[in-house]
Design a protein around this motif. Structure first.
Motif, short mmCIF file in Angstrom:
data_model
loop_
_atom_site.label_atom_id
_atom_site.label_comp_id
_atom_site.label_asym_id
_atom_site.label_seq_id
_atom_site.Cartn_x
_atom_site.Cartn_y
_atom_site.Cartn_z
N THR A 198 0.83 -1.21 0.00
CA THR A 198 0.00 0.00 0.00
C THR A 198 0.86 1.26 0.00
OG1 THR A 198 -1.49 -1.26 1.38
CG2 THR A 198 -2.00 1.07 1.08
N LEU A 199 1.91 1.23 0.83
CA LEU A 199 2.74 2.44 0.92
C LEU A 199 3.46 2.74 -0.38
CD1 LEU A 199 4.30 2.55 4.50
CD2 LEU A 199 2.77 4.20 3.43
N VAL B 97 1.02 4.63 -2.39
CA VAL B 97 0.80 5.99 -1.89
C VAL B 97 1.99 6.89 -2.25
CG1 VAL B 97 0.59 7.38 0.19
CG2 VAL B 97 -0.70 5.23 -0.02
N LEU C 290 1.82 9.99 -4.92
CA LEU C 290 2.12 11.32 -4.41
C LEU C 290 3.22 11.97 -5.26
CD1 LEU C 290 1.16 13.03 -2.00
CD2 LEU C 290 3.25 12.34 -0.82
#
Lengths: 504, 365
Positions: B206-207, B210, B214
């Motif tokens: 997930t990170l 993200v 970003l």
């Protein structure tokens, strides 16, 4: 040529054009930019194929699919941009691509070249390399090349744009000789006085349409202009008198050497004053580009000084040693319309408002560029200078040459400069746009801006400029008053330094 | 009437403009054409049902939740490198040194994991990300400074920097070898998971998503709306114009390359901390080159890059699957990828030019 039509995308370059070419006559093809002159001639010389229409040659229908087909019919074109191989000699360029004999017999070629030169009055050295030739000689070579291939119809696309008045006169006498020998010549030009001088008949195109033809002896420049533009245009260039002059730029002993070690500017000194237009004349490549770029901080200066005095400053400021960025940071408002519009002044692939932003993007605080003011400026320029464009968000490259120039000039003037430098501001522009540019120059002059106008058309320089600085091979050969000098004198100064002119 | 022989068989003319839906239609048609050609070739060589093969590819990329997430992880990796390359290529600076920038970034991240396993995870991750970015930026800065000061050829320079980075990584692998004699670093901190990107919502990657999204957003805004983004565009289109407009070309080159190297360095951090948890000379694995195609095909638009990254990663993952499922050589997968890219890049010709055949032209009249 009957009913010739050619379109590029949605642009109709030629719309049902009919044109007759008569043996042994010089025909001028006249028209504004983008009126389709070159396109029409390219179809005659096999570069393009017409979309529809027919070409009759001596009454027989022909189809010209390639330049070779055109040569077989005896049609040859001398393009605006020469198609020569620099490292080959004149004779080698002439036979290039002909393949007459398996081995190139240069001796035979030389003899035939000599024979052609003698018949028409050319001077050419068959063994000279093209890179050693000045522009006028390259052009002569192009003409000889076409004649060598047995052309009976010669098409010259703006041949005088690169020539001095003396060279033009020589070219015209050669053209007359060719006519005497039964050749047909089509000359594309913008310059009305040349049309009057050289041609037997004039054909006018406007916006891709054929307007009409007329015998040269039965017409005058005013009528031709009206035909070309579609409405009446005044042909006089104003030269308003502005009382007060203010020193704006003092260049002293400026010397510029390029990276190959060639001296481009040699000890050039002059002043440019607010409230006057200083013309710069010279054969192309005499240092005009380097001079303007040196002032704009884009050239490395070997020696000399450039003192700039702002509109209300007391003390002059030294610009030598500053690059464009430093000059901008120092608050010098300098407008520069460079010769290479899309390669230097503008970014071709960016849209109009982004191009406006080139001068202003760094204004304002914060990391983000403000996009609204440049868009408004673009809209304003489009309206004030009558730019023809589908909108502000079209890449500037898609506009025609005249509109590109209007965008560039409009942006530069919007800075309210105290010094305006233009290089060949009207090159390739039609009459209407050219006059619009002259008017803008005069408006700037009246507001006290120092205008430096590098030009190539001496008639314009003499009418527009207060003083004319003549460059010859990087040296100043003299500064003359635009009001009381002659074209011939400036022409001579362009090729020789003034001491020699006096002695001549 | 004009004779047919006087008319050329095809006429090619440049289009003035094209509606964007038409352009996309052409691209999709090209993709289909490529799939058909691939199908013919697959059938001709293997006599297998091409649809079944495509189905297997799909299975390979998205078949299970685990495969899906690995595919997503790889897409994010590709996307991260592509957004790193976008600004320099927009500036027409031919940085083919992303491989090296990823490797030094990866080494920096691995070094932090190995030498500081005991500091708090958040702090360690920040330290890793920063040192990776700095290492990548330094790797990018060296060729940029040489380019700006002495106008050296950036293509050769960045390429050679890759080899230096590979040697440096080899040295690190030897230094951190574990277990001794394995000639590999092995999984770093296998028990404590120190320096591993933590799972969020039960998903290990997930990170990664993200962070990359970003970065994509930041790059999109940077290139499109910032002053520096405008400078990059001007320098890319014409250095002459840039100088004329008072832009310091050398400074822009150096600054942009530092940013690009930093983002590629972060890609190295993601590869180590967020995916493999180890470092080797194959950590970059050629993605630094593939991402160049991604950046160019997307014309440096961060969101289009995401689409293209997804397509390329899907093809790669699917192709690996068919290679193992049908016992084909790995080259088949490369062939399929090649054919599809050829058609997609070739379709740009039909977007920029109008092609009319002789018959069609006559009917139009």
């Amino acid at each position: 040529m009957i009913d010739i039509t050619k379109t590029f995308g949605e642009v109709v370059a030629n719309d049902s054009v009919c044109l007759d070419i008569v043996e042994g006559e010089i025909l001028s093809l006249l028209g504004e930019n983008g009126s389709g002159k070159t396109t029409l001639m390219n179809m005659l010389s096999g570069i393009y194929m017409p979309d529809s229409g027919r070409i009759l040659f001596h009454g027989k229908e022909v189809s010209i699919k390639s330049p070779k087909d055109a040569f077989d019919l005896g049609i040859g074109m001398i393009h605006q941009h020469f198609k020569l191989v620099d490292v080959l000699s004149a004779a080698e360029n002439i036979v290039l691509g002909l393949n007459e004999t398996p081995l190139v017999d240069l001796k035979h070629v030389r003899a035939r070249v000599k024979e052609i030169c003698n018949r028409y009055g050319f001077v050419i050295n068959p063994d000279k390399k093209v890179y050693d030739m000045p522009v006028s000689e390259k052009q002569t070579l192009e003409i000889v090349k076409v004649l060598y291939r047995g052309a009976d119809i010669l098409i010259l696309d703006e041949p005088t744009a690169v020539l001095t008045p003396q060279e033009t006169a020589k070219l015209f006498s050669v053209m007359r000789n060719m006519r005497e020998n039964g050749k047909s010549i089509i000359i594309i030009t913008h310059k009305l006085h040349e049309v009057m001088e050289i041609s037997d008949r004039v054909a006018v195109l406007r916006k891709g349409k054929y307007i009409g033809d007329i015998a040269t002896c039965a017409t005058n420049p005013q009528q031709l202009t009206d035909m070309m533009v579609g409405h009446s245009v005044s042909l006089n260039i104003d030269r308003p008198d502005v009382g007060e002059l203010r020193e704006c730029l003092r260049v002293s002993g400026l010397t510029v050497v390029d990276k190959d070690g060639v001296t481009k500017l040699d000890n050039v000194s002059f002043t440019a004053n607010g409230g006057e237009i200083l013309g710069i004349a010279g054969i192309s490549g005499s240092g005009q580009k380097e001079l303007l770029e040196a002032v704009a901080g884009l050239q490395i200066v070997r020696s000399g000084g450039i003192q700039y005095t702002a509109r209300d400053a007391q003390k002059p400021m030294e610009l030598v040693g500053m690059n464009a960025q430093a000059i901008k940071a120092a608050g010098v408002v300098l407008a520069f319309v460079p010769e290479d519009r899309l390669g230097m002044g503008l970014v071709g692939s960016m849209d109009l408002s982004d191009n406006m932003m080139l001068r202003s993007y760094s204004k304002g605080k914060g990391p983000f560029a403000r996009r609204t003011p440049p868009r408004h400026l673009a809209e304003q320029v489009i309206e004030e200078l009558e730019v023809v464009t589908p909108g502000v968000s079209i890449p500037v490259r898609r506009l025609s040459g005249g509109n590109v120039q209007k965008i560039l000039v409009g942006r530069e003037l919007a800075q309210h400069p105290s010094l305006l430098m233009t290089a060949y501001a009207v090159r390739g522009l039609d009459i209407n746009t050219s006059y619009a540019i002259y008017r803008l120059m005069n408006e700037q002059k009246k507001t006290g801006t120092a205008v430096v106008f590098v030009g190539e058309d001496l008639d314009v320089l003499l009418e527009l400029c207060d003083r004319i600085l003549v460059l010859c091979a990087g040296k100043v050969s003299g500064i003359v008053d635009g009001r009381n000098t002659t074209k011939e004198k400036v022409g001579l100064m362009m090729t020789r330094l003034s001491e020699e002119v006096k002695n001549a | 009437m004009r004779k047919d022989s006087s008319e050329p068989l095809v006429r090619i003319s440049k289009r003035a403009t094209i509606a964007s839906w038409k352009a996309w239609l052409i691209r999709i048609a090209a993709l289909f054409a490529a799939l058909v050609i691939c199908a013919v070739i697959i059938y001709a060589i293997t006599k297998m049902n091409p649809l079944k093969v495509y189905g297997t590819m799909f299975q390979g990329a998205f078949g299970t939740s685990k495969r899906l997430w690995v595919t997503i992880r790889d897409i994010m990796m590709m996307q991260c490198i592509a957004i790193g390359l976008a600004p320099v290529f927009k500036m027409r600076f031919w940085n083919i040194g992303a491989e090296g920038q990823i490797l030094v970034g990866g080494c920096a991240a691995a070094a932090c994991m190995i030498y500081f396993p005991n500091i708090p995870l958040g702090l360690l991750l920040a330290l890793m990300a920063i040192s990776s970015a700095v290492a990548g930026a330094i790797w990018g800065l060296i060729p940029a400074i040489f380019k700006a000061k002495w106008n050296t050829n950036e293509t050769l320079f960045t390429l050679m920097m890759n080899y230096v980075a590979i040697q440096l990584t080899s040295y690190c692998v030897a230094l951190w070898e574990n277990p001794y004699g394995s000639n590999s670093v092995g999984i770093i901190n296998p028990v404590s998971h120190s320096g591993w990107l933590p799972s969020v919502f039960g998903q290990a990657y997930t990170l990664n998503v993200v962070i990359v999204l970003l970065l994509s957003l930041l790059m999109y805004v940077y290139l499109r709306y910032s002053k520096q983004g405008f400078e990059i565009a001007v320098v890319g289109e014409s250095e002459n114009t840039a100088r004329y407009a008072g832009i310091n070309v050398g400074k822009v080159i150096i600054r942009t390359m530092a940013i690009s190297g930093a983002v590629c360095g972060i890609a190295g951090f993601l590869a180590v901390s967020g995916a493999s948890h180890t470092i080797s000379t194959s950590t970059a694995g050629g993605k630094g080159f593939t991402a160049i195609i991604v950046a160019w095909m997307a014309k440096f638009n961060a969101w289009v890059m995401l689409l293209i990254s997804a397509l390329i990663v899907f093809l790669e993952r699917g192709a690996v699957e068919i290679a193992s499922a049908y016992n084909l050589s790995n080259h088949v997968s490369e062939m399929i990828t090649g054919i599809i890219l050829f058609f997609l890049i070739g379709s740009e010709f039909f977007i920029n030019y109008n092609v009319k055949f002789r018959g069609a032209a006559r009917r139009a009249e």
